[in-house]
Design a protein around this motif. Structure first.
Motif, PDB file in Angstrom:
ATOM      1  N   ILE A  66       3.211  -4.844   3.040  1.00 26.05           N
ATOM      2  CA  ILE A  66       3.688  -3.885   4.046  1.00 26.05           C
ATOM      3  C   ILE A  66       3.844  -4.574   5.397  1.00 26.05           C
ATOM      4  N   ALA A  67       2.887  -5.440   5.748  1.00 34.43           N
ATOM      5  CA  ALA A  67       2.965  -6.158   7.026  1.00 34.43           C
ATOM      6  C   ALA A  67       4.204  -7.045   7.072  1.00 34.43           C
ATOM      7  N   ASN A  68       4.521  -7.701   5.966  1.00 38.35           N
ATOM      8  CA  ASN A  68       5.718  -8.543   5.929  1.00 38.35           C
ATOM      9  C   ASN A  68       6.976  -7.697   6.057  1.00 38.35           C
ATOM     10  N   TRP A  69       6.986  -6.529   5.438  1.00 35.61           N
ATOM     11  CA  TRP A  69       8.139  -5.641   5.534  1.00 35.61           C
ATOM     12  C   TRP A  69       8.324  -5.182   6.978  1.00 35.61           C
ATOM     13  N   VAL A  70       7.229  -4.812   7.632  1.00 30.12           N
ATOM     14  CA  VAL A  70       7.301  -4.365   9.030  1.00 30.12           C
ATOM     15  C   VAL A  70       7.812  -5.499   9.907  1.00 30.12           C
ATOM     16  N   LYS A  71       7.347  -6.703   9.633  1.00 36.37           N
ATOM     17  CA  LYS A  71       7.791  -7.859  10.403  1.00 36.37           C
ATOM     18  C   LYS A  71       9.290  -8.071  10.225  1.00 36.37           C
ATOM     19  N   GLU A  99     -10.121  -3.987  -4.219  1.00 37.42           N
ATOM     20  CA  GLU A  99      -9.946  -4.493  -2.847  1.00 37.42           C
ATOM     21  C   GLU A  99      -8.847  -5.541  -2.789  1.00 37.42           C
ATOM     22  N   ALA A 100      -8.810  -6.422  -3.781  1.00 39.05           N
ATOM     23  CA  ALA A 100      -7.781  -7.464  -3.804  1.00 39.05           C
ATOM     24  C   ALA A 100      -6.393  -6.836  -3.894  1.00 39.05           C
ATOM     25  N   ARG A 101      -6.265  -5.804  -4.694  1.00 35.69           N
ATOM     26  CA  ARG A 101      -4.973  -5.136  -4.845  1.00 35.69           C
ATOM     27  C   ARG A 101      -4.548  -4.448  -3.543  1.00 35.69           C
ATOM     28  N   VAL A 102      -5.488  -3.799  -2.883  1.00 36.22           N
ATOM     29  CA  VAL A 102      -5.183  -3.127  -1.616  1.00 36.22           C
ATOM     30  C   VAL A 102      -4.805  -4.152  -0.546  1.00 36.22           C
ATOM     31  N   ASP A 103      -5.523  -5.281  -0.492  1.00 31.49           N
ATOM     32  CA  ASP A 103      -5.198  -6.325   0.479  1.00 31.49           C
ATOM     33  C   ASP A 103      -3.794  -6.878   0.242  1.00 31.49           C
TER      34      ASP A 103
END
Length: 107
Positions: free
Chosen positions: A50-55, A40-44
């Motif tokens: 990915i969120a930072n890349w999208v931003k 779970e930690a790795r997926v988070d």
């Protein structure tokens, strides 16, 4: 050999079979949980990346949309970030920010 302080022993085949299945289920769940938390930690971590890349992509899109000289702006922002991150770790630390604030402004 036991010291006879209330030790319980399963004597019949049915009791031993029940306990063996019960312990198998419990141990399987315990091992599963042990592997679940690191996964779970790795997926988070991946989702945050990915969120930072999208931003970042959105910022570039908006700069283009606004007609800004976005290449120049991004290079300037990246250079400023590199000054705040002398170790090139990809992170800005509080001591780095405080050190930058103590420097006199450039003319």
């Amino acid at each position: 050999m036991t010291v006879r302080y209330g030790d319980k022993a399963f004597k019949t085949v049915g009791e031993r079979l029940f306990v063996a299945i019960w312990l198998l289920l419990l141990s399987t769940l315990a091992v599963g949980r042990a592997f679940l938390y690191p996964a779970e930690a790795r997926v988070d971590k991946r989702h945050r990346r990915i969120a930072n890349w999208v931003k970042s992509e959105y910022v570039v899109f908006k700069l283009k949309e606004m007609g800004k000289d976005w290449k120049k702006d991004i290079i300037q922002i990246c250079n400023h970030f590199n000054k705040l991150d002398p170790a090139s770790s990809g992170k800005i630390t509080l001591p780095n920010l405080l050190q930058l604030l103590q420097q006199p402004p450039r003319p």
